[in-house]
Design a protein around this motif. Structure first.
Motif, PDB file in Angstrom:
ATOM      1  N   ARG A  44      -4.101  -5.153  15.791  1.00  0.00           N
ATOM      2  CA  ARG A  44      -2.951  -5.088  14.879  1.00  0.00           C
ATOM      3  C   ARG A  44      -3.308  -5.678  13.513  1.00  0.00           C
ATOM      4  NH1 ARG A  44      -2.245  -2.049  17.937  1.00  0.00           N
ATOM      5  NH2 ARG A  44      -0.624  -1.749  19.454  1.00  0.00           N
ATOM      6  N   MET A  45      -4.097  -6.746  13.509  1.00  0.00           N
ATOM      7  CA  MET A  45      -4.527  -7.335  12.241  1.00  0.00           C
ATOM      8  C   MET A  45      -5.433  -6.366  11.483  1.00  0.00           C
ATOM      9  SD  MET A  45      -3.256 -10.236  11.382  1.00  0.00           S
ATOM     10  CE  MET A  45      -4.415 -10.775  10.149  1.00  0.00           C
ATOM     11  N   GLU A  46      -6.325  -5.708  12.190  1.00  0.00           N
ATOM     12  CA  GLU A  46      -7.210  -4.738  11.539  1.00  0.00           C
ATOM     13  C   GLU A  46      -6.402  -3.591  10.943  1.00  0.00           C
ATOM     14  OE1 GLU A  46     -11.425  -5.111  13.899  1.00  0.00           O
ATOM     15  OE2 GLU A  46      -9.840  -3.956  14.873  1.00  0.00           O
ATOM     16  N   GLU A  47      -5.433  -3.102  11.691  1.00  0.00           N
ATOM     17  CA  GLU A  47      -4.581  -2.021  11.189  1.00  0.00           C
ATOM     18  C   GLU A  47      -3.812  -2.458   9.949  1.00  0.00           C
ATOM     19  OE1 GLU A  47      -2.094  -1.039  14.516  1.00  0.00           O
ATOM     20  OE2 GLU A  47      -3.764  -0.190  15.659  1.00  0.00           O
ATOM     21  N   MET A  48      -3.266  -3.667   9.990  1.00  0.00           N
ATOM     22  CA  MET A  48      -2.500  -4.186   8.861  1.00  0.00           C
ATOM     23  C   MET A  48      -3.393  -4.362   7.637  1.00  0.00           C
ATOM     24  SD  MET A  48      -1.125  -7.049   6.975  1.00  0.00           S
ATOM     25  CE  MET A  48      -2.224  -8.190   7.706  1.00  0.00           C
ATOM     26  N   MET A  49      -4.612  -4.843   7.830  1.00  0.00           N
ATOM     27  CA  MET A  49      -5.538  -5.021   6.712  1.00  0.00           C
ATOM     28  C   MET A  49      -5.937  -3.672   6.121  1.00  0.00           C
ATOM     29  SD  MET A  49      -5.758  -8.175   6.097  1.00  0.00           S
ATOM     30  CE  MET A  49      -7.076  -8.130   4.901  1.00  0.00           C
ATOM     31  N   ASP A  50      -6.107  -2.661   6.958  1.00  0.00           N
ATOM     32  CA  ASP A  50      -6.415  -1.320   6.447  1.00  0.00           C
ATOM     33  C   ASP A  50      -5.256  -0.795   5.602  1.00  0.00           C
ATOM     34  OD1 ASP A  50      -8.930  -1.195   7.595  1.00  0.00           O
ATOM     35  OD2 ASP A  50      -8.254  -0.059   9.354  1.00  0.00           O
ATOM     36  N   ARG A  51      -4.048  -0.968   6.095  1.00  0.00           N
ATOM     37  CA  ARG A  51      -2.867  -0.532   5.345  1.00  0.00           C
ATOM     38  C   ARG A  51      -2.772  -1.281   4.019  1.00  0.00           C
ATOM     39  NH1 ARG A  51       1.565  -2.025   9.111  1.00  0.00           N
ATOM     40  NH2 ARG A  51       2.860  -1.709   7.291  1.00  0.00           N
ATOM     41  N   TYR A  52      -3.054  -2.579   4.030  1.00  0.00           N
ATOM     42  CA  TYR A  52      -2.986  -3.386   2.815  1.00  0.00           C
ATOM     43  C   TYR A  52      -4.055  -2.938   1.812  1.00  0.00           C
ATOM     44  CZ  TYR A  52      -2.615  -7.452  -0.206  1.00  0.00           C
ATOM     45  OH  TYR A  52      -2.452  -8.268  -1.286  1.00  0.00           O
ATOM     46  N   ARG A  53      -5.249  -2.656   2.313  1.00  0.00           N
ATOM     47  CA  ARG A  53      -6.345  -2.205   1.449  1.00  0.00           C
ATOM     48  C   ARG A  53      -5.966  -0.888   0.762  1.00  0.00           C
ATOM     49  NH1 ARG A  53      -9.996  -2.421   5.026  1.00  0.00           N
ATOM     50  NH2 ARG A  53     -10.738  -4.480   4.556  1.00  0.00           N
ATOM     51  N   ILE A  54      -5.392   0.045   1.513  1.00  0.00           N
ATOM     52  CA  ILE A  54      -4.948   1.325   0.951  1.00  0.00           C
ATOM     53  C   ILE A  54      -3.845   1.103  -0.071  1.00  0.00           C
ATOM     54  CG2 ILE A  54      -3.743   3.480   1.497  1.00  0.00           C
ATOM     55  CD1 ILE A  54      -5.318   3.385   4.218  1.00  0.00           C
ATOM     56  N   PHE A  55      -2.909   0.246   0.253  1.00  0.00           N
ATOM     57  CA  PHE A  55      -1.801  -0.044  -0.658  1.00  0.00           C
ATOM     58  C   PHE A  55      -2.329  -0.620  -1.971  1.00  0.00           C
ATOM     59  CE2 PHE A  55       2.016  -2.478  -1.992  1.00  0.00           C
ATOM     60  CZ  PHE A  55       2.944  -1.444  -1.984  1.00  0.00           C
ATOM     61  N   MET A  56      -3.266  -1.544  -1.879  1.00  0.00           N
ATOM     62  CA  MET A  56      -3.827  -2.142  -3.089  1.00  0.00           C
ATOM     63  C   MET A  56      -4.636  -1.117  -3.893  1.00  0.00           C
ATOM     64  SD  MET A  56      -2.627  -5.068  -3.439  1.00  0.00           S
ATOM     65  CE  MET A  56      -3.580  -5.429  -4.890  1.00  0.00           C
ATOM     66  N   LYS A  57      -5.301  -0.204  -3.215  1.00  0.00           N
ATOM     67  CA  LYS A  57      -6.058   0.837  -3.919  1.00  0.00           C
ATOM     68  C   LYS A  57      -5.103   1.714  -4.726  1.00  0.00           C
ATOM     69  CE  LYS A  57      -9.889   1.367  -4.037  1.00  0.00           C
ATOM     70  NZ  LYS A  57     -10.842   0.877  -5.054  1.00  0.00           N
ATOM     71  N   ARG A  58      -3.922   1.976  -4.187  1.00  0.00           N
ATOM     72  CA  ARG A  58      -2.917   2.741  -4.923  1.00  0.00           C
ATOM     73  C   ARG A  58      -2.549   2.013  -6.224  1.00  0.00           C
ATOM     74  NH1 ARG A  58       0.932   3.745   0.140  1.00  0.00           N
ATOM     75  NH2 ARG A  58      -0.178   5.477   1.104  1.00  0.00           N
ATOM     76  N   PHE A  59      -2.405   0.695  -6.136  1.00  0.00           N
ATOM     77  CA  PHE A  59      -2.108  -0.097  -7.337  1.00  0.00           C
ATOM     78  C   PHE A  59      -3.230   0.075  -8.352  1.00  0.00           C
ATOM     79  CE2 PHE A  59       0.850  -2.340  -4.657  1.00  0.00           C
ATOM     80  CZ  PHE A  59       1.794  -2.868  -5.512  1.00  0.00           C
ATOM     81  N   GLU A  60      -4.470  -0.071  -7.890  1.00  0.00           N
ATOM     82  CA  GLU A  60      -5.622  -0.009  -8.783  1.00  0.00           C
ATOM     83  C   GLU A  60      -5.746   1.347  -9.462  1.00  0.00           C
ATOM     84  OE1 GLU A  60      -9.050  -1.037  -6.471  1.00  0.00           O
ATOM     85  OE2 GLU A  60      -8.242  -3.005  -5.941  1.00  0.00           O
TER      86      GLU A  60
END
Length: 109
Positions: A44-60
């Motif tokens: 679950r932590m890995e999944e959440m970190m992947d989602r967060y990484r994608i979300f931050m890439k959208r910001f960038e």
């Protein structure tokens, strides 16, 4: 329409925050989990970190001023600890890898 005006962005941000809070709260009991519980928590932590990484890439990648400011604020905050966003993700991945190794080396809990 601005980046933060999107209902999709708002919902994902809200869900990420809630999921992170839940996992952190649950993580306080990690040492009491059985092996399967630990494996599930790590997944679950890995999944959440992947989602967060994608979300931050959208910001960038966004041209929106507020999105760019959010990225700069994160970089500044992490910079105070001598860290970049990539280093933050790398550190979290290393922690999760150590947790996996610990679970794999101890099949009974």
């Amino acid at each position: 329409m601005g980046f933060f005006d999107s209902d999709i962005v708002q919902q994902e941000a809200k869900q990420l925050f809630e999921d992170y809070q839940s996992l952190m709260q649950l993580g306080g009991s990690y040492g009491k989990f059985d092996r399967d519980g630990k494996v599930l928590y790590i997944e679950r932590m890995e999944e959440m970190m992947d989602r967060y990484r994608i979300f931050m890439k959208r910001f960038e990648l966004s041209d929106d001023f507020m999105a760019r400011m959010t990225v700069e604020q994160l970089q500044t905050q992490l910079g105070q600890f001598g860290m970049t966003p990539q280093q933050m993700f790398d550190n979290m991945n290393r922690t999760l890898e150590r947790m996996k190794q610990e679970v794999e080396s101890n099949p009974f809990g």
